[in-house]
Every structure is written in C-alpha cells, then in structure tokens.
Design an enzyme around this catalytic site. Structure first.
Site, mmCIF file in Angstrom:
data_model
loop_
_atom_site.group_PDB
_atom_site.id
_atom_site.type_symbol
_atom_site.label_atom_id
_atom_site.label_comp_id
_atom_site.label_asym_id
_atom_site.label_seq_id
_atom_site.Cartn_x
_atom_site.Cartn_y
_atom_site.Cartn_z
ATOM 1 N N GLU A 70 0.822 -1.216 0.000
ATOM 2 C CA GLU A 70 0.000 0.000 0.000
ATOM 3 C C GLU A 70 0.855 1.264 0.000
ATOM 4 O O GLU A 70 0.525 2.248 -0.655
ATOM 5 C CB GLU A 70 -0.975 0.001 1.182
ATOM 6 N N TYR A 153 -6.557 6.734 4.010
ATOM 7 C CA TYR A 153 -6.664 5.713 2.976
ATOM 8 C C TYR A 153 -5.872 4.460 3.356
ATOM 9 O O TYR A 153 -6.390 3.338 3.296
ATOM 10 C CB TYR A 153 -6.163 6.229 1.605
ATOM 11 N N ASP A 171 -9.598 5.189 -2.995
ATOM 12 C CA ASP A 171 -8.424 5.680 -3.718
ATOM 13 C C ASP A 171 -8.887 6.311 -5.035
ATOM 14 O O ASP A 171 -10.094 6.410 -5.298
ATOM 15 C CB ASP A 171 -7.384 4.570 -3.940
#
Ligand code: SF4
Length: 324
Positions: A70, A153, A171
C-alpha cells in the site's frame, strides 16, 4: 435525473476517520440502475474472474506485506511496484527486519519508485510497529492511523485487505468508478468530498469479508477497465447501469485537472541527486552531485529540499550521504 444516478446530498454524516463504516441505511442508498445486492454480485463476480494475481493479495500475504504494497502503490503503478516489493519483502520480511536498519537503507531500496519520502515513512512505521506493537502490524484502524505515514486511505486499506474488516477504501480508482457509475460525471472532485464518502459508505456490503472484497474489486475495476483516460465500457460489468454511460458520456466540466509534469521540475532534480547517493554506498562529495544537473540554483534548491525532508544528511562541508 436518470434512474440510476445517485441523489447528490445523502443525509448521513461522513464516516469519521478511525471508525468502522456504519451499516447502510436502505433509505439512504444511492439510486442505482441495479439493486444493491445485484450491484455487489456483478462487481464481485467480475473481480473473481478478472482480478490480477498479485503477490500481496495471496492468502498467505502477511499484514506487513500488504502494508508495504500500500505504501508503494500510493503513487506508483503496479508494474513498477512488483519487483521493488518482492526485493523489499525478501530483504525485510517483517517490520523488525526493516527497523533494525538505518532509514537510508529504506531510501536506497526504494530505488526509482518515486516520492521517496514514502520510504522514510515506511521505515518510521516499521520502527513504531517494532517498538510499540510487539512487531505486529496493528489490526485496529485507529492504531494504524497513528503510525508514521499512515493516513486515512492506508489505514482503511490495510484494515480491509489484511484483516478483512469493513471500511470505506477510497483511492483514485474507486473514486473514479463511483463518479462515473453512480454520480454520472467523468471525474471526481480533486479532493475527496463528504458526499463521495457517504456514497461509498451507502454502497458498502454489510458483511465485513464481503465489504473487504468489494473494496478491492471496485479498485481493480478502476485500474483495469474504468481507467482515467480510456475506459473500456464495452468490457465493463456495469455498462448497462452506469450513470455516466447512460447519460451519453457527458464531457468533464470541472476545474482543470492537475498534470503529471516531471521533466525539468525540482522533482526530477531531486531524483537525479538521490540516485547518486543511492548508488554510492557511502559519502558523496558535492562535485559528484553538481555533475547531474546544470542549473546551480535549481540544484541547490533540490538538495536543500532533500536535506529538509530527511532524505539526505550533510556530514561535512560539501559532503552528503543517505540518512543513518
Ligand atoms: S461503463 Fe464505462 S464509465 Fe461506466 S463504470 Fe464501466 S468503464 Fe466506467
């Protein structure tokens, strides 16, 4: 208004950061061309048939493996992330392995992924996980959010993808799919709005595991089919219900969208300076840095920025190295 467009102002408040997404209220659900269970099944079936086989999605991928992916994927395409992620996980299979090394090694291993402050933040997260969380990536969204470099996020993505929790994961890909399929506009606003968050919350499946798969499935749809510049609508499972498609694909009318210029920018100069330091495995005299960019003013500004960001350490007059 087309039957499948969302009512713009849904009354529910946005999900506060750190809280699991609330269960959907049917009265507040966006007005879609498909009943919500059919929408879920359509996208989830598409994902099952079309998802890319990515190593951080395998059942044995650790939460750390997911977290590293990520961080890397935030601003870098999958194709470039894949080899860097594999090398990173081979060298540092746990947060403690990374925490045991100086931050400069993270910057070196980051290579050409771009936006190298992410490497420092990931190192900082590894140190915090090692020192404060027993070496295990925390499951709790609020605790994830407290780690260096972990924003809303990333916390939601790690909680969802690594721990199969129910969170809104927004996203750029997800936002674009919802903007088109639900709201009927080509592109979302530049920054995430409360209305987008409410829409995403209303669309989230009830069951945590299904919500986690839904989150990655919508993201994959945006990455593979509903792309920014050339959506492949004919291959899209939402083709017949998509609000933007049904409205005749109206052109974008919002503010000018930011470009991704790189040539000649301070970012490019920073990249060139950092490449010299990454490849040097030691201290570097100013003269070697001076050789990579002709404009002395811009070069000095870029170097000052790297030092201010903690990516480069001055060790003596005119001598630099990666941080230790
Ligand atoms: S039909 Fe086209 S615009 Fe609509 S969600 Fe699918 S790919 Fe995106």
């Amino acid at each position: 208004m087309a039957a499948n467009t969302v009512t713009p102002a849904l009354p529910a408040p946005a999900t506060p950061a750190g809280a699991p997404a609330p269960a959907p209220n049917p009265a507040e659900a966006p007005k879609l061309g498909l009943p919500l269970p059919v929408l879920h099944a359509t996208v989830l079936d598409w994902y099952e048939a079309n998802a890319r086989d990515l190593p951080w999605r395998t059942p044995d991928a650790s939460p750390w493996a997911v977290m590293v992916s990520e961080f890397m994927l935030q601003q870098t395409p999958v194709k470039r992330v894949l080899p860097a992620w594999a090398a990173w996980m081979e060298r540092w299979p746990t947060p403690a392995d990374l925490a045991a090394e100086p931050p400069g090694e993270a910057v070196r291993a980051w290579g050409r992924l771009g936006y190298p402050r992410r490497a420092l933040r990931l190192h900082g997260a590894a140190v915090a996980i090692t020192e404060e969380h027993g070496g295990e990536v925390p499951e709790d969204h609020a605790t994830l959010l407290s780690l260096p470099g972990v924003g809303e996020y990333t916390a939601a993505a790690v909680a969802s993808f690594a721990f199969r929790q129910r969170h809104v994961v927004l996203d750029t890909n997800v936002r674009r799919v919802f903007a088109r399929a639900v709201t009927g506009v080509e592109y979302p606003a530049q920054a995430t709005t409360a209305a987008e968050r409410r829409t995403a919350t209303a669309l989230l499946p009830d069951a945590a595991g299904t919500a986690a798969t839904w989150a990655v499935a919508v993201m994959e749809l945006g990455a593979l089919v509903c792309t920014a510049r050339g959506p492949e609508c004919g291959d899209c499972p939402l083709f017949t219900s998509c609000a933007w498609q049904r409205a005749g694909r109206p052109p974008y009318e919002g503010p000018a969208r930011r470009g991704q210029s790189y040539e000649g920018t301070d970012r490019q100069v920073r990249g060139k300076l950092l490449a010299v330091l990454r490849e040097a495995f030691g201290e570097v005299p100013q003269a070697r840095l001076d050789a990579v960019w002709p404009d002395a003013v811009q070069r000095a500004r870029a170097l000052d920025g790297l030092v201010a960001d903690g990516l480069v350490e001055p060790v003596a007059q005119g001598v630099y190295r990666l941080p230790r």
